[in-house]
Motif scaffolding. Structure first.
Motif, short mmCIF file in Angstrom:
data_model
loop_
_atom_site.label_atom_id
_atom_site.label_comp_id
_atom_site.label_asym_id
_atom_site.label_seq_id
_atom_site.Cartn_x
_atom_site.Cartn_y
_atom_site.Cartn_z
N THR A 12 0.86 -1.19 0.00
CA THR A 12 0.00 0.00 0.00
C THR A 12 0.90 1.24 0.00
O THR A 12 2.09 1.14 0.32
N PRO A 13 0.35 2.41 -0.32
CA PRO A 13 1.18 3.62 -0.26
C PRO A 13 1.88 3.79 1.09
O PRO A 13 3.06 4.13 1.14
N GLN A 14 1.18 3.49 2.17
CA GLN A 14 1.76 3.63 3.51
C GLN A 14 2.90 2.61 3.73
O GLN A 14 3.95 2.96 4.27
N GLU A 15 2.68 1.38 3.31
CA GLU A 15 3.71 0.35 3.47
C GLU A 15 4.96 0.70 2.65
O GLU A 15 6.09 0.55 3.13
N ASN A 16 4.75 1.18 1.44
CA ASN A 16 5.88 1.55 0.59
C ASN A 16 6.66 2.73 1.19
O ASN A 16 7.89 2.77 1.13
N GLN A 17 5.91 3.66 1.77
CA GLN A 17 6.55 4.82 2.41
C GLN A 17 7.37 4.39 3.62
O GLN A 17 8.49 4.86 3.84
N THR A 18 6.80 3.48 4.41
CA THR A 18 7.52 2.96 5.58
C THR A 18 8.81 2.27 5.15
O THR A 18 9.87 2.44 5.78
N LEU A 19 8.73 1.50 4.07
CA LEU A 19 9.92 0.83 3.54
C LEU A 19 11.00 1.84 3.16
O LEU A 19 12.17 1.70 3.58
N ILE A 20 10.62 2.88 2.43
CA ILE A 20 11.60 3.87 1.97
C ILE A 20 12.21 4.63 3.16
O ILE A 20 13.42 4.82 3.24
N GLU A 21 11.37 5.04 4.09
CA GLU A 21 11.86 5.78 5.25
C GLU A 21 12.84 4.92 6.07
O GLU A 21 13.85 5.40 6.57
N THR A 22 12.52 3.63 6.19
CA THR A 22 13.39 2.72 6.92
C THR A 22 14.73 2.54 6.18
O THR A 22 15.80 2.58 6.81
N LEU A 23 14.65 2.36 4.87
CA LEU A 23 15.88 2.18 4.09
C LEU A 23 16.78 3.42 4.12
O LEU A 23 18.01 3.31 4.08
N LYS A 24 16.16 4.59 4.24
CA LYS A 24 16.95 5.82 4.32
C LYS A 24 17.82 5.85 5.57
O LYS A 24 18.86 6.52 5.61
N SER A 25 17.41 5.10 6.61
CA SER A 25 18.18 5.10 7.85
C SER A 25 19.22 3.97 7.87
O SER A 25 19.95 3.82 8.85
N TYR A 26 19.29 3.19 6.78
CA TYR A 26 20.28 2.11 6.71
C TYR A 26 21.68 2.68 6.52
O TYR A 26 21.90 3.51 5.65
N LYS A 27 22.61 2.24 7.35
CA LYS A 27 23.99 2.68 7.24
C LYS A 27 24.83 1.49 6.82
O LYS A 27 25.19 0.65 7.64
N GLY A 28 25.13 1.41 5.53
CA GLY A 28 25.86 0.25 5.00
C GLY A 28 27.36 0.35 5.26
O GLY A 28 27.89 1.37 5.58
#
Length: 350
Positions: free
Chosen positions: A334-350
């Motif tokens: 859903t739009p909300q799920e996709n947004q949550t995914l993107i926001e979470t990935l933005k905080s990933y420190k590889g």
């Protein structure tokens, strides 16, 4: 190409006398049913499920026939597409003798079914751009090759397989070509079910689990010649589609407008998710998709996958799949799920 089902069907299946229930032997409505040792008093539920279901799920097939433009006699309904896959092995492949061809990376159940049924599996990998290696397939075919499985749109890569390449196989292979179209509703490509009259050796698999949103009901479809469907019906368990699934599937199949709206929304969300993912520095590539998921090549698939799991987000790690090294498969939410995914990935420190 001279395809003859009698040349590939197993002898024991050709001679099989299928189980026959009273519901098979009697057609129409009766006032008293004392044939099947059911509980005559009902069910301890609001809806009674004490009677066995229609063995052929004819009402569901009739509705599907209207939607798909295929006669009911050319439709098989299975307990998910997995049942149809298993029946293909059991009907046409002699254990320890025959073989089938798959084209990895592809859906994993073809291999599982081959192993369960003791049927040799030949792998002819897709090309670098995830298309058929026709020369490799031609070389792999021998007198004991009974089935070729092609998933299009392909899982896990998301792309459609070139139509003319599939047609080449159909025209030249004396066994059955199985085209798994689980994701066809999301694709711009035309379904192969309109080609059933052209190719006697064609089996098309579809499902109500994806675009139709009925994964929990386990209703898969196979479309094929009347001869092949008769084999499916002969081999399947007597009541393979339960009554609750038949009733709910029939109800859902009246709501085509809702499903079409969801498909449009999914495609819109897919495009937006691709744009957002491309802005992340650990994303190397996103492969073109005709499905409700995308395959994303990353710098550190395992680490990103584990990071998402720790944050309560589950995707599919395809890093160990041949030709998908470094890749994650992400379903469009859903739009909300996709947004949550993107926001979470933005905080990933590889």
């Amino acid at each position: 190409m001279n395809f003859d089902i009698n040349n590939i069907i197993r002898t024991n299946i050709k001679n099989l006398k299928p189980y026959s229930s009273a519901r098979d032997e009697f057609k129409g409505e009766a006032s008293v049913y004392l044939d099947a040792n059911e509980n005559a008093f009902g069910s301890p539920l609001a809806t009674s499920y004490n009677r066995y279901p229609d063995p052929m799920a004819y009402a569901v097939k009739t509705r599907l026939s209207q939607i798909k433009g295929v006669p009911p006699k050319n439709i098989f309904l299975g307990n998910g597409s997995d049942e149809a896959i298993d029946i293909l092995f059991r009907s046409f492949c002699n254990p320890g003798v025959d073989n089938v061809i798959i084209v990895p990376p592809t859906y994993g159940m073809y291999e599982v079914s081959a192993n369960i049924n003791d049927v040799e599996l030949k792998r002819v990998n897709l090309t670098a751009d995830y298309q058929l290696n026709l020369e490799g397939i031609a070389e792999a075919i021998d007198k004991n090759t009974k089935l070729i499985f092609i998933c299009s749109p392909n899982n896990p890569t998301g792309n459609s397989i070139h139509r003319e390449d599939i047609e080449t196989l159909l025209a030249n292979f004396n066994g059955i070509v199985v085209i798994d179209e689980a994701y066809i509703n999301f694709s711009r490509q035309k379904s192969f079910i309109q080609e059933l009259t052209e190719y006697a050796n064609l089996v098309v698999l579809q499902t109500l689990s994806k675009a139709w949103g009925l994964a929990a009901l386990r209703v898969g479809m196979a479309f094929a010649s009347e001869e092949i469907i008769e084999v499916f019906n002969k081999v399947k368990p007597p009541y393979n589609i339960n009554e609750a699934s038949q009733q709910l599937a029939l109800e859902a199949l009246q709501n085509t407008n809702q499903v079409n709206d969801w498909i449009k929304e999914t495609l819109k969300e897919r495009d937006q998710l691709v744009i957002n993912l491309k802005n992340l520095d650990f994303v190397l590539d996103i492969y073109p998709s005709d499905a409700n998921f995308i395959l994303v090549k990353t710098t550190a698939a395992d680490a990103i996958y584990n990071f998402l799991v720790e944050n309560g987000i589950i995707i599919r790690n395809r890093n160990k799949v041949e030709l998908c090294e470094g890749c994650l498969r992400i379903t469009i939410g859903t739009p909300q799920e996709n947004q949550t995914l993107i926001e979470t990935l933005k905080s990933y420190k590889g």
